[in-house]
Design an enzyme around this catalytic site. Sequence first.
Site, PDB file in Angstrom:
ATOM      1  N   GLY A  41       0.834  -1.199   0.000  1.00 42.61           N
ATOM      2  CA  GLY A  41       0.000   0.000   0.000  1.00 42.61           C
ATOM      3  C   GLY A  41       0.864   1.242   0.000  1.00 42.61           C
ATOM      4  O   GLY A  41       1.852   1.329   0.732  1.00 42.61           O
ATOM      5  N   ALA A  45      -0.460   6.295   4.731  1.00 47.40           N
ATOM      6  CA  ALA A  45       0.235   5.473   5.716  1.00 47.40           C
ATOM      7  C   ALA A  45       1.433   4.768   5.086  1.00 47.40           C
ATOM      8  O   ALA A  45       2.545   4.779   5.635  1.00 47.40           O
ATOM      9  CB  ALA A  45      -0.727   4.463   6.334  1.00 47.40           C
ATOM     10  N   GLY A  46       1.233   4.155   3.923  1.00 51.22           N
ATOM     11  CA  GLY A  46       2.307   3.401   3.284  1.00 51.22           C
ATOM     12  C   GLY A  46       3.439   4.275   2.779  1.00 51.22           C
ATOM     13  O   GLY A  46       4.618   3.979   2.998  1.00 51.22           O
ATOM     14  N   ARG A 331     -20.443  12.214  12.627  1.00 54.09           N
ATOM     15  CA  ARG A 331     -21.008  11.680  11.398  1.00 54.09           C
ATOM     16  C   ARG A 331     -22.103  10.644  11.643  1.00 54.09           C
ATOM     17  O   ARG A 331     -23.093  10.595  10.919  1.00 54.09           O
ATOM     18  CB  ARG A 331     -19.889  11.064  10.551  1.00 54.09           C
ATOM     19  N   HIS A 423     -18.485   5.160   3.990  1.00 51.81           N
ATOM     20  CA  HIS A 423     -17.294   5.973   3.742  1.00 51.81           C
ATOM     21  C   HIS A 423     -16.015   5.356   4.302  1.00 51.81           C
ATOM     22  O   HIS A 423     -15.019   5.224   3.610  1.00 51.81           O
ATOM     23  CB  HIS A 423     -17.506   7.358   4.352  1.00 51.81           C
ATOM     24  N   GLU A 447      -5.927   3.025   8.028  1.00 52.87           N
ATOM     25  CA  GLU A 447      -7.274   2.467   8.069  1.00 52.87           C
ATOM     26  C   GLU A 447      -7.267   0.947   8.095  1.00 52.87           C
ATOM     27  O   GLU A 447      -8.280   0.329   8.439  1.00 52.87           O
ATOM     28  CB  GLU A 447      -8.093   2.968   6.870  1.00 52.87           C
ATOM     29  N   LEU A 463      -6.721  11.125   7.931  1.00 49.90           N
ATOM     30  CA  LEU A 463      -5.429  11.579   7.429  1.00 49.90           C
ATOM     31  C   LEU A 463      -4.441  11.717   8.586  1.00 49.90           C
ATOM     32  O   LEU A 463      -3.253  11.395   8.454  1.00 49.90           O
ATOM     33  CB  LEU A 463      -5.583  12.926   6.717  1.00 49.90           C
TER      34      LEU A 463
END
Length: 659
Positions: A41, A45-46, A331, A423, A447, A463
Amino acid sequence: MTKLDAKIPEGSLAEKWTKYQSSVPLVNPANKRSLEIVIVGSGLAGASAAASLAELGYKVKVFCFQDSPRRAHSIAAQGGINAAKNYQNDGDSVYRLFYDTIKGGDYRAREANVHRLAEVSGNIIDQCVAQGVPFAREYGGLLSNRSFGGTQVQRTFYAAGQTGQQLLLGAYSALQRQVGMGNVKMYTRHEMLDVVTIDGKARGIIARDSVTGALERHFGHAVLLCTGGYGNVFYLSTNAMGSNVTAAWKANKKGAFFANPCYTQIHPTCIPVSGDHQSKLTLMSESLRNDGRIWVPKKENDNRKANEIPEDERDYYLERRYPAFGNLVPRDIASRAAKERCDAGFGVGASKMAVYLDYAAAIIRYGKGEANKNNMHNPSDEEIQAMGKAVVKEKYGNLFDMYKQITGEDPYEVPMRIYPAVHYTMGGLWVDYNLMTTIPGLYALGEANFSDHGANRLGASALMQGLADGYFVIPYTIGNYLASEIRTPSMSTDSEDFVAAEKAVRDRLETLMNIKGSKPVDYFHKRLGKIMWDECGMARSAEGLKASIKEIQALQKEFWSDVKIPGEIDNLNPELEKAGRVADFLELGELMCIDALDRNESCGGHFRTEYQTEDGEALRDDENYAYVAAWENKGDGKFELHKEELKYENIKIAQRSYK
């Protein structure tokens, strides 16, 4: 006896991470050059992890199924990234960010991880500014902040409505620098199809070259999965169509526990479904709730156009129900409120499954402010409108343009129509404080892990977590493991473990190709998505979940007997790629329903209709369910539940209230 050890450091919450950094084992710089790390990925993050670890001296391999790391789904994030900088001088602090995140997650996140995230949040902004990320700035030059849901301070840094893209370009530039120096080897158009374990430790991966179809073996002293979330199990979501669970699911089958799979985030601000032809949905950033007002008509089945409905006949239902937070409730709460209004007959648009997001008041407010700045004493309504629209365009222009392009309606003139959509997924591979899964040497970042958001993620925290894990957490915690691996030489990929893993992957691909059924992959994916949305989406019930488990099991059997995959196995074959991912989604979907059925409470995005307060809010059961549900894959569709008890020593657990 539980098999879970979160490895949370001793000491007070505020000192855990500092003490950890000061005492964690280190790897000699010379030894780092002989240690190999595989990263799957290349999103935030990756890419950040790869750049940071390569900078430290490790030999890094990065794999992504896109043609470039710049196409990672992180690029789609719009609204911003949280950090406790307190630039607005409005009362923010590390502790308040920590508290808001725990409360926003409905008290189902691990305290130590969340506090560490809040601690390093400010460093992320400094790092990204140094990389040239063009954050919005105030007139005096300070970085600008805006409000997001679940908070009463302004802590969200942003770059118009394309924050994810700009942050990814920053991480990508750092990654490409290391590629250019020879410290990172980049493998694009490669999909990881299995983790290789040797003597119980992660030692590499099997990857498929999507262009040639060839299977490849890659060794690593450690493997990092930075592969995002699994929202596409619902078929329609805001995720990129390629986003999938395959890497994490293969890890689960090899022994990495999957935590809280039923925790799914439904984003309240998306363009509504327009028909059966759609393959994905489009997000309208939560930042739009910063200035926009959400409403429905007070009269049921009101077919008038929005601009024809007078102010006193509009129900600003979030402001009415949650006066303290108004349109900026978290949310999960905003999504359920929109669903409730639509289900009650107050929805708008042709489908009646939408609510209005209105910028008329914001345009006038900004216009009057501009008139004052320009010393205009009696501006006309047209001048106020023009100046107000210019301010809105500067802050949100690309989002407004995107909405107009998709719907054909001009949101400067008429309210947007929005409705909740899948989402983000708060669940993911279980990891300890070091971000290591239950397989030694296998890590999950961003994630792909479960660690920081509990049962609901606050906007602009995805993020933050991805970059925190990559830039500031894993460079320390991976040394804790690799310090004892310096005597392990680079292993040959001709070993029997690698050969057996590759054969298992090949056998599965051949089985898929040889089914030669009558129905395309998307047929099964759409059916799975409808089951998941109807029974494991915004609302769940025991009856519906039990029925959906049986439906998914039947769908799995039908898939493995009647799926049709054209093309060849040893060639470019997008349908074969999709088939493998949907096969994994079918198994994951069943586990999500099992997890949702097992959790007899409502919390955050997990809303069981049997467990709600008198006014329809989520009703937790802290006595019986204050734990992380980590599922061990026992094979043949069987799972064993392991529980990590959540202890709150610094926060008093309470019923969430945003009123």
